[in-house]
Design an enzyme around this catalytic site. Structure first.
Site, PDB file in Angstrom:
ATOM      1  N   GLY A   1       0.808  -1.209   0.000  1.00  0.00           N
ATOM      2  CA  GLY A   1       0.000   0.000   0.000  1.00  0.00           C
ATOM      3  C   GLY A   1       0.842   1.261   0.000  1.00  0.00           C
ATOM      4  O   GLY A   1       2.078   1.229   0.076  1.00  0.00           O
TER       5      GLY A   1
ATOM      6  N   ASP B   1      -2.937 -12.632   5.160  1.00  0.00           N
ATOM      7  CA  ASP B   1      -4.334 -12.215   5.061  1.00  0.00           C
ATOM      8  C   ASP B   1      -4.825 -11.894   6.473  1.00  0.00           C
ATOM      9  O   ASP B   1      -5.075 -12.794   7.273  1.00  0.00           O
ATOM     10  CB  ASP B   1      -5.179 -13.341   4.446  1.00  0.00           C
ATOM     11  CG  ASP B   1      -6.653 -12.980   4.321  1.00  0.00           C
ATOM     12  OD1 ASP B   1      -7.050 -11.883   4.785  1.00  0.00           O
ATOM     13  OD2 ASP B   1      -7.417 -13.791   3.767  1.00  0.00           O
TER      14      ASP B   1
ATOM     15  N   ALA C   1      -5.352  -2.051   5.055  1.00  0.00           N
ATOM     16  CA  ALA C   1      -6.666  -1.425   5.198  1.00  0.00           C
ATOM     17  C   ALA C   1      -7.392  -1.432   3.862  1.00  0.00           C
ATOM     18  O   ALA C   1      -6.760  -1.448   2.798  1.00  0.00           O
ATOM     19  CB  ALA C   1      -6.527   0.006   5.698  1.00  0.00           C
TER      20      ALA C   1
ATOM     21  N   THR D   1      -9.379   0.965   1.653  1.00  0.00           N
ATOM     22  CA  THR D   1      -9.489   2.426   1.639  1.00  0.00           C
ATOM     23  C   THR D   1     -10.343   2.975   0.500  1.00  0.00           C
ATOM     24  O   THR D   1     -10.348   4.182   0.257  1.00  0.00           O
ATOM     25  CB  THR D   1      -8.087   3.066   1.559  1.00  0.00           C
ATOM     26  OG1 THR D   1      -7.428   2.578   0.383  1.00  0.00           O
ATOM     27  CG2 THR D   1      -7.263   2.720   2.792  1.00  0.00           C
TER      28      THR D   1
ATOM     29  N   THR E   1      -8.195   7.106  10.916  1.00  0.00           N
ATOM     30  CA  THR E   1      -8.635   8.159  10.006  1.00  0.00           C
ATOM     31  C   THR E   1      -9.420   9.266  10.699  1.00  0.00           C
ATOM     32  O   THR E   1     -10.024   9.043  11.762  1.00  0.00           O
ATOM     33  CB  THR E   1      -9.531   7.540   8.902  1.00  0.00           C
ATOM     34  OG1 THR E   1     -10.108   8.564   8.099  1.00  0.00           O
ATOM     35  CG2 THR E   1     -10.669   6.733   9.517  1.00  0.00           C
ATOM     36  N   ASP E   2      -9.436  10.440  10.079  1.00  0.00           N
ATOM     37  CA  ASP E   2     -10.272  11.549  10.554  1.00  0.00           C
ATOM     38  C   ASP E   2     -11.757  11.225  10.429  1.00  0.00           C
ATOM     39  O   ASP E   2     -12.598  11.848  11.077  1.00  0.00           O
ATOM     40  CB  ASP E   2      -9.963  12.819   9.758  1.00  0.00           C
ATOM     41  CG  ASP E   2     -10.179  12.647   8.264  1.00  0.00           C
ATOM     42  OD1 ASP E   2      -9.794  11.589   7.723  1.00  0.00           O
ATOM     43  OD2 ASP E   2     -10.719  13.570   7.621  1.00  0.00           O
TER      44      ASP E   2
ATOM     45  N   TYR F   1     -16.465   3.499   5.851  1.00  0.00           N
ATOM     46  CA  TYR F   1     -15.021   3.428   6.083  1.00  0.00           C
ATOM     47  C   TYR F   1     -14.694   3.929   7.493  1.00  0.00           C
ATOM     48  O   TYR F   1     -13.984   3.272   8.257  1.00  0.00           O
ATOM     49  CB  TYR F   1     -14.289   4.252   5.029  1.00  0.00           C
ATOM     50  CG  TYR F   1     -12.804   4.356   5.263  1.00  0.00           C
ATOM     51  CD1 TYR F   1     -11.977   3.248   5.134  1.00  0.00           C
ATOM     52  CD2 TYR F   1     -12.216   5.572   5.626  1.00  0.00           C
ATOM     53  CE1 TYR F   1     -10.611   3.338   5.353  1.00  0.00           C
ATOM     54  CE2 TYR F   1     -10.851   5.672   5.838  1.00  0.00           C
ATOM     55  CZ  TYR F   1     -10.054   4.561   5.710  1.00  0.00           C
ATOM     56  OH  TYR F   1      -8.701   4.647   5.934  1.00  0.00           O
TER      57      TYR F   1
ATOM     58  N   LYS G   1     -13.165   1.706  10.682  1.00  0.00           N
ATOM     59  CA  LYS G   1     -11.878   2.096  11.261  1.00  0.00           C
ATOM     60  C   LYS G   1     -12.024   2.401  12.755  1.00  0.00           C
ATOM     61  O   LYS G   1     -11.109   2.140  13.538  1.00  0.00           O
ATOM     62  CB  LYS G   1     -11.296   3.303  10.525  1.00  0.00           C
ATOM     63  CG  LYS G   1     -10.860   3.009   9.094  1.00  0.00           C
ATOM     64  CD  LYS G   1      -9.756   1.961   9.009  1.00  0.00           C
ATOM     65  CE  LYS G   1      -8.414   2.511   9.440  1.00  0.00           C
ATOM     66  NZ  LYS G   1      -7.321   1.505   9.238  1.00  0.00           N
TER      67      LYS G   1
ATOM     68  N   TRP H   1      -6.316  12.825   4.302  1.00  0.00           N
ATOM     69  CA  TRP H   1      -5.897  13.408   3.016  1.00  0.00           C
ATOM     70  C   TRP H   1      -4.493  12.940   2.627  1.00  0.00           C
ATOM     71  O   TRP H   1      -3.622  13.746   2.310  1.00  0.00           O
ATOM     72  CB  TRP H   1      -5.942  14.926   3.085  1.00  0.00           C
ATOM     73  CG  TRP H   1      -7.301  15.534   3.271  1.00  0.00           C
ATOM     74  CD1 TRP H   1      -8.400  14.970   3.856  1.00  0.00           C
ATOM     75  CD2 TRP H   1      -7.700  16.861   2.894  1.00  0.00           C
ATOM     76  NE1 TRP H   1      -9.461  15.853   3.858  1.00  0.00           N
ATOM     77  CE2 TRP H   1      -9.047  17.026   3.270  1.00  0.00           C
ATOM     78  CE3 TRP H   1      -7.047  17.930   2.286  1.00  0.00           C
ATOM     79  CZ2 TRP H   1      -9.760  18.213   3.057  1.00  0.00           C
ATOM     80  CZ3 TRP H   1      -7.741  19.106   2.079  1.00  0.00           C
ATOM     81  CH2 TRP H   1      -9.093  19.241   2.447  1.00  0.00           C
TER      82      TRP H   1
END
Length: 280
Positions: A10, A36, A60, A62, A102-103, A127, A131, A152
């Site tokens: 990633g 996995d 993740a 995304t 994440t935000d 999402y 998370k 971002w």
């Protein structure tokens, strides 16, 4: 120290590999084919054989819009179940877990002030919901952890907003970009350096937030990306660009400056990144 990076292929996983290679630090990076994270038996066998001491959990799902529909099942499996499985494995073998969040765990509707780590949560897309489940699994099953929220994200590897703008600029003389979503861009290099900073400096375990300093709209971000081109960037409202997943109008998170880490301004980080990719 045995280091494992999940999600090694990633955007962030590759940045971490690049950083460790620069520093001549040994590590193992595992993609989904090798590890996995949704398969508890395979994870247990991998940890039993390799016994990692620090796990950077970058694996993740995304695809934020797909998570609302066709990708809902895999989003749940990777971000929620997978994080729980990794957290339990880390606890069993005494490994330190670095979980990237994440935000989107917040509702994105705050009207003043930055989002603090302990502010009320209220994810408004799938999402963000999964998370947040992952965050709570880490807290429930693991004693040694850093949860690091970011937003971002862009970098040298993978798909991201910067590459999209540069590609579209070759095809169009004018681009329209939303101006009513405010946040903080994050260069993967800054994020990778912060994650390793927490581990290397044995910062107190807990929840932290990392982006580049300052704030902007997607429109302002695009303007900065394309400032050396002749492409005209036009601001538009989010109503003109409906998406399957809710996008927060405001997602500026408090940066963990109390750790002693120096967060570069987003314009400076972007400029360095642009120089980096121009040399390639």
């Amino acid at each position: 120290m045995k280091i494992l990076i999940t999600g090694g292929n990633g955007q962030l996983g590759q940045e971490l590999q690049h950083l460790f290679a620069e520093r001549k630090i040994q590590y193992t990076a595992a993609d989904a084919k090798v590890l996995d994270v949704t398969d508890e038996a395979k994870v247990a066998a991998y940890f039993a054989q390799n016994r990692p001491e620090v796990v950077y959990h970058c694996a993740a799902y995304t695809a934020v819009d797909k998570a609302e529909g066709e990708g809902k099942k895999i989003n749940e499996a990777v971000n929620a179940l997978g994080s729980k499985i990794i957290a339990k494995a880390c606890q069993k073998y005494g490994a330190l877990l670095v979980y990237v969040s994440t935000d989107y765990v917040f509702d994105g509707m705050k009207t003043e002030g930055e989002y603090m780590p302990d502010d009320p949560k209220g994810p408004r897309n799938e999402y963000g919901r999964t998370k947040l489940i992952g965050e709570r699994a880490v807290q429930k099953y693991c004693d040694k952890y850093y949860i690091v929220r970011t937003a971002w994200v862009y970098g040298q590897w993978g798909h991201n907003f910067v590459y999209t703008m540069l590609r579209l600029a070759k095809e169009h003389e004018q681009l329209t970009v939303v101006s009513d979503q405010i946040g903080r861009p994050t260069w993967t290099r800054t994020l990778a350096e912060f994650l390793t900073y927490l581990v290397d400096n044995q910062v107190e375990y807990g929840i932290y937030q990392c982006s580049n300093d300052g704030q902007c709209s997607w429109y302002e971000f695009a303007k900065e990306i394309l400032k050396d081109t002749n492409v005209k960037v036009v601001p538009v409202s989010s109503d003109e660009y409906p998406t399957a997943a809710f996008r927060p109008p405001y997602s500026v998170m408090h940066l963990a400056k109390e750790t002693g880490f120096d967060f570069p301004m987003w314009q400076d980080a972007l400029a360095e990144f642009m120089q980096q990719i121009e040399k390639k």
